[in-house]
Design a protein around this motif. Structure first.
Motif: not given
Lengths: 167, 208
Positions: B64-74
């Motif tokens: 339901d959201g961005p992948p964890a690696q994308a959240v970490e990038f942000m």
């Protein structure tokens, strides 16, 4: 069984929770691997992630849970990257096949339980837009995982958050 | 230059990379593909912005959201780049296996909220439903058959990127291919994939 998934340091948690036999605590050990979207947990080793680490059996754990408590920094309306990673590694809780739930396509359930979900976000100056996104995310997760949202609350820091968690 | 950042862990083989490649064919300016998998250092993250006039984040939906690696990038860019990042427009091309593209609205909102925190301009997103199917239709022209709606969405997004203007989020699904057929086809494919790994159909439902 209760599961607590959090991104705090374990020493921040109350002693009563750390010593509880009924609560399985999922913490950041600094070594969690990322979900690669390989679907191995559905088509190679059904019900279990193929990545070998402490988080490999999240689907099985969720299958035994009555309640899940999430404590997470609010990252732009998402869970923090660690808590999101645990969620990403949990999809073996569901089956790969599809069904329609509330007029939308979702995955079929592998287990019969309906998890009660209580989510506590913390962070400085969380905006209203971020709160709205985070609430949508939790509700979408509950729909996808056939769970029930008990509460979603926001706090300005981890200490206030911990004071208000209903253990 | 437009940076096309693939945030999928599957890298070059991903549907996300395919959709970014299709977008590239519609952009009349130099583009550079980058893969989040390969970006490890603070300097590499900062360079994505210093090298670009616009950036497109390609993302699959994970839970339901961005992948964890994308959240970490942000998260990292928010810590490292607050007040220092070049103010370029950020666009999104998002996809997922479910049919209804509206299920991608949370992912797009997270990126929008991130842009607001960093004072970046959110240029808009293209949400592609039934991505597992749409990612395999490269032999069909973008203005034909099931690709029609997605092709229009890609063209509209490309036009806005070219002008560096904002668009409302665009939600697209297969043209003329109903959900019930997609559900049927997608459901059958799991059994076939499992069989290739020596897993019997009934073992897919195993409880541990």
């Amino acid at each position: 069984m209760k599961i607590l998934i959090h991104d705090l340091k374990n020493e921040d948690l109350p002693d009563v929770i750390k010593s509880s036999q009924d609560v399985k605590i999922i913490s950041d050990n600094g070594k969690i691997k990322r979900c690669t979207g390989c679907f191995g947990c559905w088509i190679k080793t059904p019900g279990q992630c193929i990545l070998e680490d402490e988080y490999q059996r999240m689907g099985e754990l969720l299958g035994k849970a009555e309640e899940v408590i999430l404590i997470s920094r609010c990252s732009f309306g998402s869970y923090s990257s660690f808590v999101k990673n645990v969620m990403d590694r949990s999809i073996s809780y569901m089956l790969p096949g599809f069904t329609i739930r509330e007029h939308e396509m979702h995955h079929k359930a592998r287990y019969h339980n309906h998890i009660k979900l209580r989510v506590y976000f913390y962070g400085e100056e969380i905006t209203q837009a971020e709160k709205n996104t985070a609430e949508d995310l939790v509700r979408a997760n509950a729909l996808n995982f056939q769970g029930i949202v008990e509460e979603i609350l926001f706090y300005p820091d981890k200490y206030k958050c911990l004071e208000n968690v209903k253990w | 230059m437009v940076i096309l950042l693939n945030c999928s862990f599957r890298g070059e083989k991903s549907n996300t990379r395919y959709f970014l490649g299709q977008l590239e064919t519609l952009l009349n300016e130099p583009c550079r593909h980058a893969a989040l998998n390969r970006i490890k250092e603070e300097q590499e993250r900062a360079e994505l912005f210093s090298d670009a006039d616009a950036i497109v984040l390609g993302m699959p939906l994970y839970v339901d959201g961005p992948p964890a690696q994308a959240v970490e990038f942000m998260e990292r860019l928010y810590e490292e780049g607050r007040g220092r990042l070049k103010r370029i427009p950020v666009y999104v091309v998002a996809n997922m296996g479910f049919y209804e593209s509206r299920q991608l609205h949370i992912l797009l909102s997270v990126v929008k909220n991130w842009c607001a925190r960093l004072d970046l301009s959110y240029g808009g997103g293209l949400a592609i439903g039934a991505g597992e199917m749409m990612g395999g239709l490269g032999k069909i022209p973008l203005d034909q058959g099931p690709n029609k709606e997605m092709g229009q969405g890609l063209k509209k997004l490309a036009a806005h990127i070219g002008k560096r203007t904002d668009t409302e989020d665009l939600y697209v699904e297969p043209t003329g291919f109903p959900r019930r057929l997609y559900l049927l086809a997608a459901g059958m494919s799991w059994g076939r994939q499992a069989k290739k790994n020596g897993v019997k159909r009934k073992e897919i439902k195993r409880r541990r």
